[in-house]
Enzyme design. Structure first.
Site, PDB file in Angstrom:
ATOM      1  N   ASP A 190      62.235  68.337 -98.084  1.00  0.00           N
ATOM      2  CA  ASP A 190      61.706  67.020 -98.632  1.00  0.00           C
ATOM      3  C   ASP A 190      59.989  66.785 -98.575  1.00  0.00           C
ATOM      4  O   ASP A 190      59.575  67.461 -97.634  1.00  0.00           O
ATOM      5  CB  ASP A 190      62.148  65.964 -97.616  1.00  0.00           C
ATOM      6  CG  ASP A 190      62.103  64.509 -98.060  1.00  0.00           C
ATOM      7  OD1 ASP A 190      62.673  64.339 -99.160  1.00  0.00           O
ATOM      8  OD2 ASP A 190      61.436  63.866 -97.462  1.00  0.00           O
ATOM      9  N   GLU A 244      60.980  70.425-102.606  1.00  0.00           N
ATOM     10  CA  GLU A 244      60.777  69.415-103.560  1.00  0.00           C
ATOM     11  C   GLU A 244      59.298  68.883-103.839  1.00  0.00           C
ATOM     12  O   GLU A 244      58.517  68.594-103.151  1.00  0.00           O
ATOM     13  CB  GLU A 244      61.480  67.690-102.907  1.00  0.00           C
ATOM     14  CG  GLU A 244      61.361  66.839-103.658  1.00  0.00           C
ATOM     15  CD  GLU A 244      61.171  65.325-102.979  1.00  0.00           C
ATOM     16  OE1 GLU A 244      61.545  64.373-103.571  1.00  0.00           O
ATOM     17  OE2 GLU A 244      60.650  65.279-101.903  1.00  0.00           O
TER      18      GLU A 244
END
Ligand code: NOJ
Length: 502
Positions: A190, A244
Site C-alpha cells: 500500500d 501501489e
C-alpha cells in the site's frame, strides 16, 4: 530462465468486505471467499489479492491496521485464513495479501503508547505543523492532548510511521515473515511511494499526490524494498511483491521494479487513460519501454469502475467499451489485475444514500466528494433480495445494492452466451492457451484513425476507439470479439482477437 508465475498472471482483487459473507452479518469474510474459490477457478484467474483483513477500527476500510499479525473477528480467524490459503493452493490459485507500511491505525499499540508520551519517534510528531494536506482532504496534522501534532497523509486515524527509525523496519520484516511462513505467495504494498518524508518536512506548493515531492517518492524508500526483496528471495516458491506506486512519471515507476526491488508495480497511467487509441498507444509504449515486467489494471477499490468511467450520453457505451478495454488489456504483455465484479459488468453505484456512506474521503471533504463506496458495493451472486446471495438468510449487506444488480448477478449471467461473465471466462481461457505460445514483445500494426492494432506472434488485437467502423487487419481466424462484428468491419467501441498464421 524459467518464467516466474507472476509475469503473465491474471490477479483478481478481492475487496474482502464486499465479496461474500459466510457468517451472515452482512459483511464479507474469509470463509465466504473460501466458499467461492471454485467460481474464481472457473473464471480462470491465477491468483487472488486480498485487501486488508487485519484487526482494524475500519476508519479507512481496513487500511488502518491495529494489529499486522491477526485477522479482524469481522472477517474470521487465523484458522480461517490458513484454510483459505490451503484451499486456494489446492485449486492452483496463488494468494497475495496487502501490507500497509506507510501508516498504522491510531489504535495500534505503538500509537497508543505514543499518545501516552512514550516511543513517539516511531511516528512523526512535531511542535508545529507544516502546510501539508491529507490526501483525503484537510490538514495532514492533528494535535494531541499535550499540544504536539502528528502527521497523517490520509485520515487522522492513520498516523504515518517514521521510517527513519530502525524499529519500524524490524517490525515490518517480522510481519512479512509472519505471512510468508503462513504460505502467502506475495504482497501488495500500500502507498509504496510513501513511507519516507523529506528531511525537515519542508512546505509544499499545493497537493502533490502522485508526483515526486517532499511527501512522496523519496529515494530512501528503495532501501526498504531492497531489504524486502532479499527476504522474499530467501523463501522458496517465487514469493513476489507488487507496489501501489502512484506516479505520473514512467522513469520514476521503473525505479521501484529494478532487479533487486519489487517484482511489479501497478500501472495507473493505463487506468487513468481516456478512451482514445492515441492515449492507449502512448501508455502502452511508455510502459513497455520503462519496465521489464508490465502490469495492467482498469479498476480497483479506489477508483470509479471503468464501465462508468467510459460511459457517454449514449446508453450502452460504458459496457461495450469496458469489454473492449478488457480484451486489449489481456492481449498486452505482462500481468493483468482485475477488480471483483468487473466480470459481471458492474457499474459504479452513484446514488448511495449519504447515511450509508463509509469512506473517509466523503467525510473529510465534507461531502464534496462522494468517495469510493460506489465501487465497493457487495457482489450480487443471485437475483434474490435483500442481498442478492451475498449474505445467507435475509440480512441486508453493509452497503445497499441497487435493484439493477439482480440482472447483473452471477446467477443471471451464468451460461448466457453473450453475458459479460461468459465473455470474461472465454477471454481468460483463451489467454491461458495463448500465453505460452506468443512472445512477450508487441509490435504495432498500421491502424486507421481512431483504432489501435498490435500483434504478438500469431495473436492480433484490434480495438476501435473511434466513431466509424474500421476494416479488420489481415487475419486467418476470428478468435474472440468483445461485441458483434459487421463482417470484416470492427464497429466503434469494440475490440477483437484475431489469429494470423505466418
Ligand atoms: C491505498 C488504498 O488502496 C486505499 O484504499 C487507502 O485508502 C489508501 N491507500 C491509504 O491506505
Amino acid at each position: 530462465m524459467e518464467i516466474p508465475w507472476w509475469r503473465d498472471a491474471v490477479v483478481y482483487e478481492i475487496y474482502v468486505r464486499s465479496f461474500a459473507d459466510a457468517s451472515g452479518d452482512g459483511v464479507g469474510d474469509l470463509a465466504g471467499i473460501r466458499e467461492r474459490l471454485p467460481y474464481l477457478r472457473r473464471l480462470g484467474v491465477d491468483a487472488i489479492w486480498l485487501t486488508p483483513f487485519y484487526p482494524s477500527p475500519m476508519a479507512d476500510g481496513g487500511y488502518d491496521v491495529a494489529d499486522y499479525r491477526g485477522v479482524d473477528p469481522m472477517f474470521g480467524s487465523l484458522a480461517d485464513f490458513d484454510a483459505l490459503v490451503a484451499s486456494a493452493h489446492e485449486l492452483g490459485l496463488r494468494v497475495i495479501v496487502d501490507i500497509v507500511p506507510n501508516h498504522s491505525s491510531s489504535e495500534h499499540p505503538w500509537f497508543q503508547e505514543a499518545l501516552r508520551g512514550a516511543g513517539r519517534d516511531r511516528y512523526i510528531f512535531r511542535d508545529e505543523p507544516n502546510n501539508w494536506q491529507s490526501t483525503f482532504g484537510g490538514s495532514a496534522w492533528t494535535q494531541v492532548a499535550d499540544g504536539q501534532y502528528y502527521l497523517h497523509l490520509f485520515a487522522p486515524a492513520q498516523p504515518d510511521f517514521n521510517w527513519r527509525n530502525r524499529e519500524v523496519h524490524e517490525m515490518f520484516l517480522d510481519v512479512l515473515r509472519f505471512w510468508l511462513d503462513r504460505g502467502v505467495d506475495g504482497f501488495r504494498i500500500d502507498v509504496a511511494m510513501g513511507l519516507y518524508k523529506a528531511e525537515g518536512l519542508p512546505d509544499v506548493d499545493g497537493q502533490a499526490f502522485g508526483t515526486v515531492s517532499p511527501m512522496w517518492g523519496r529515494p530512501e524508500v528503495h532501501g526498504v524494498y531492497r531489504e524486502w526483496r532479499r527476504l522474499l528471495d530467501s523463501y522458496p516458491g517465487e514469493r513476489m511483491a507488487v507496489g501501489e506506486v502512484w506516479t505520473d512519471d514512467h522513469e520514476d515507476l521503473a525505479r521501484y521494479v529494478r532487479p533487486d526491488e519489487l517484482h511489479q508495480s501497478f500501472n495507473f497511467a493505463w487506468l487513468q487513460a481516456p478512451w482514445s487509441a492515441e492515449a492507449f498507444r502512448k501508455v502502452i509504449g511508455d510502459t513497455l519501454a520503462a519496465v521489464p515486467h508490465a502490469t495492467w489494471v482498469l479498476s480497483n477499490h479506489d477508483v470509479v469502475r471503468h464501465r462508468t468511467r467510459y460511459e457517454t450520453s449514449e446508453p450502452g457505451t460504458g459496457l461495450a467499451r469496458a469489454r473492449a478495454a478488457l480484451l486489449a488489456m489481456l492481449a498486452l504483455p505482462g500481468s493483468a489485475y482485475l477488480y471483483q465484479g468487473e466480470e459481471l459488468g458492474l457499474p459504479e453505484v452513484t446514488d448511495l444514500p449519504d447515511a450509508a456512506r463509509q469512506d473517509p474521503v466523503f467525510f473529510q471533504s465534507k461531502g464534496e466528494q462522494p468517495g469510493r463506496d460506489g465501487c465497493r458495493v457487495p457482489i450480487p451472486w443471485t437475483v434474490d433480495p435483500p442481498s442478492h446471495g451475498f449474505s445467507p438468510g435475509g440480512v441486508e449487506p453493509w452497503l445497499p445494492q441497487p435493484a439493477s444488480f439482480a440482472e447483473l448477478s452471477v446467477e443471471k449471467q451464468e451460461g448466457v452466451a453473450d453475458s459479460t461473465l461468459e465473455f470474461y471466462r472465454r477471454a481468460l481461457a483463451l489467454r491461458r492457451e495463448l500465453v505460452g505460445e506468443i512472445p512477450y514483445t508487441l509490435e504495432w500494426l498500421d491502424s486507421p484513425e481512431g483504432a489501435l492494432f498490435f500483434i504478438r506472434g500469431s495473436l492480433i488485437c484490434a480495438i476501435n476507439c473511434g466513431t466509424a467502423p474500421v476494416r479488420l487487419p489481415e487475419h486467418d481466424e476470428v478468435l474472440l470479439p468483445s461485441g458483434p462484428l459487421r463482417r470484416d468491419l470492427l464497429p466503434p467501441d469494440t475490440a477483437v482477437w484475431l489469429r494470423r498464421r505466418s
